[in-house]
Structures are given as structure tokens and as C-alpha cells.
Design a protein around this motif. Sequence first.
Motif, short mmCIF file in Angstrom:
data_model
loop_
_atom_site.label_atom_id
_atom_site.label_comp_id
_atom_site.label_asym_id
_atom_site.label_seq_id
_atom_site.Cartn_x
_atom_site.Cartn_y
_atom_site.Cartn_z
N TYR A 107 0.86 -1.17 0.00
CA TYR A 107 0.00 0.00 0.00
C TYR A 107 0.90 1.22 0.00
O TYR A 107 1.74 1.38 0.89
CB TYR A 107 -0.91 -0.02 1.23
N GLU A 108 0.78 2.06 -1.01
CA GLU A 108 1.60 3.26 -1.12
C GLU A 108 0.75 4.48 -0.80
O GLU A 108 -0.41 4.58 -1.21
CB GLU A 108 2.17 3.39 -2.53
N HIS A 109 1.33 5.40 -0.03
CA HIS A 109 0.64 6.65 0.26
C HIS A 109 1.66 7.75 0.51
O HIS A 109 2.84 7.49 0.73
CB HIS A 109 -0.31 6.50 1.46
N GLU A 110 1.19 8.98 0.45
CA GLU A 110 2.04 10.15 0.65
C GLU A 110 1.60 10.81 1.95
O GLU A 110 0.40 10.96 2.21
CB GLU A 110 1.84 11.10 -0.52
N GLU A 111 2.56 11.17 2.78
CA GLU A 111 2.26 11.83 4.05
C GLU A 111 3.02 13.15 4.11
O GLU A 111 4.17 13.24 3.69
CB GLU A 111 2.65 10.95 5.24
N THR A 112 2.36 14.18 4.65
CA THR A 112 2.96 15.50 4.79
C THR A 112 3.22 15.77 6.27
O THR A 112 2.34 15.58 7.10
CB THR A 112 2.01 16.58 4.22
N PHE A 113 4.45 16.18 6.56
CA PHE A 113 4.85 16.48 7.94
C PHE A 113 5.17 17.96 8.04
O PHE A 113 5.93 18.50 7.24
CB PHE A 113 6.09 15.66 8.32
N GLU A 114 4.57 18.61 9.04
CA GLU A 114 4.83 20.02 9.33
C GLU A 114 5.83 20.06 10.48
O GLU A 114 5.68 19.32 11.46
CB GLU A 114 3.54 20.73 9.71
N LEU A 115 6.83 20.93 10.37
CA LEU A 115 7.85 21.04 11.40
C LEU A 115 8.06 22.48 11.81
O LEU A 115 7.80 23.41 11.02
CB LEU A 115 9.19 20.48 10.90
N ILE A 116 8.55 22.66 13.04
CA ILE A 116 8.95 23.97 13.53
C ILE A 116 10.38 23.87 14.02
O ILE A 116 10.81 22.82 14.51
CB ILE A 116 8.02 24.48 14.65
N TRP A 122 14.76 20.49 14.71
CA TRP A 122 13.39 20.63 14.26
C TRP A 122 12.49 19.68 15.06
O TRP A 122 12.94 18.63 15.50
CB TRP A 122 13.28 20.29 12.77
N LEU A 123 11.23 20.08 15.22
CA LEU A 123 10.21 19.24 15.86
C LEU A 123 9.03 19.09 14.92
O LEU A 123 8.65 20.03 14.22
CB LEU A 123 9.74 19.86 17.18
N ILE A 124 8.43 17.91 14.92
CA ILE A 124 7.26 17.64 14.10
C ILE A 124 6.04 18.13 14.85
O ILE A 124 5.86 17.84 16.04
CB ILE A 124 7.16 16.14 13.78
N THR A 125 5.17 18.86 14.16
CA THR A 125 3.97 19.41 14.78
C THR A 125 2.75 19.07 13.92
O THR A 125 2.86 18.32 12.95
CB THR A 125 4.12 20.93 15.00
N GLY A 126 1.60 19.60 14.29
CA GLY A 126 0.40 19.34 13.50
C GLY A 126 -0.21 17.99 13.83
O GLY A 126 -0.36 17.65 15.00
N GLU A 127 -0.53 17.23 12.80
CA GLU A 127 -1.13 15.91 12.95
C GLU A 127 -0.28 14.88 12.20
O GLU A 127 -0.66 14.41 11.13
CB GLU A 127 -2.57 15.91 12.43
N PRO A 128 0.88 14.52 12.76
CA PRO A 128 1.81 13.64 12.02
C PRO A 128 1.33 12.22 11.92
O PRO A 128 0.83 11.64 12.88
CB PRO A 128 3.10 13.73 12.83
N TRP A 129 1.52 11.64 10.73
CA TRP A 129 1.22 10.22 10.52
C TRP A 129 2.20 9.42 11.34
O TRP A 129 3.36 9.78 11.44
CB TRP A 129 1.38 9.91 9.03
N PRO A 130 1.89 8.34 11.92
CA PRO A 130 0.58 7.74 12.10
C PRO A 130 -0.07 8.10 13.43
O PRO A 130 -1.08 7.54 13.81
CB PRO A 130 0.88 6.25 12.03
N VAL A 131 0.53 9.05 14.17
CA VAL A 131 -0.01 9.43 15.49
C VAL A 131 -1.27 10.26 15.33
O VAL A 131 -2.27 10.03 15.99
CB VAL A 131 1.06 10.19 16.30
N PHE A 132 -1.24 11.25 14.46
CA PHE A 132 -2.32 12.19 14.16
C PHE A 132 -2.67 13.10 15.33
O PHE A 132 -2.70 14.28 15.18
CB PHE A 132 -3.56 11.50 13.59
N ALA A 133 -2.94 12.58 16.51
CA ALA A 133 -3.26 13.43 17.66
C ALA A 133 -3.02 12.66 18.95
O ALA A 133 -3.25 11.48 19.01
CB ALA A 133 -4.70 13.89 17.59
#
Length: 135
Positions: A107-116, A122-133
Amino acid sequence: MVLAVVAGLVAVLTITAWVLATNRRSPAPDPATPEGTVLLYLLAVAEDDDATMIKLLDPSLECSAPLPDFYQTPPASLSVASIKTTGDAATVVVDITEGSGGPFDLYEHEETFELIRNGSGWLITGEPWPVFACK
């Protein structure tokens, strides 16, 4: 006879190229870069390493161990598709392939990660795959 020698030489070269390609080591991801942070996070996901994952997530997400069990099979391959950095924010897009390895079980998919930016890293923020929240 010449054809057999040429065929044998091609076979030896093919096997040598395959061995070299499969034994090549990738450099370790650099946590000082957005893509390095995302790759370290995804390696921690694959290894079920909650402590490392949490360390790479923005504290405002309020994530704590143990994190939920995300899936049955860890990612089979990862590839950074794009990186965009603007000041203290970055976006990293990753192509992820999951599955047990069978040709019809991928299964192929694309995930977008937002960082600050966080100091020199850098730290990952937002709703990162696969944690989301986490909240």
C-alpha cells in the motif's frame, strides 16, 4: 565459445553490481534538518520506539508513552518527495510503502509532515502520521 564467455562475464558483472547496491549503507539522517528529523521519526515508528518519537514531536501535541499501536506491519520503504523551508517552519512530504512484502500486499501513500525550528533542530507538529493526535 566467445558468446559463452561474454554471457558469463555479464552474469558476473550483474551479480557484482547487485551485491554492491544491496550492501550500500545510507548516511544517518541529520536531526538538524527537517527531512532528517522526519526520517528519524519514521525509523522510530518502524521500530516502535515511543521515546524517540515523542522526543521528535512538538511538546504542544502533548504526546506521552505509550503511544497507540499504529499498524500491523511497519513501513517497507520511505522516500522524501519534497522539502520546503520558510523561516522557522518546514514541510516535508514523504512517499511511504507499507505491507508484508508480497507484490499484491503493498500500500503506497504520501504523508505531509509540518515542522517547527527548535534551537538547532526541528520538531514535528500538526497531525503527524501515524499518530495524528495525542490530546
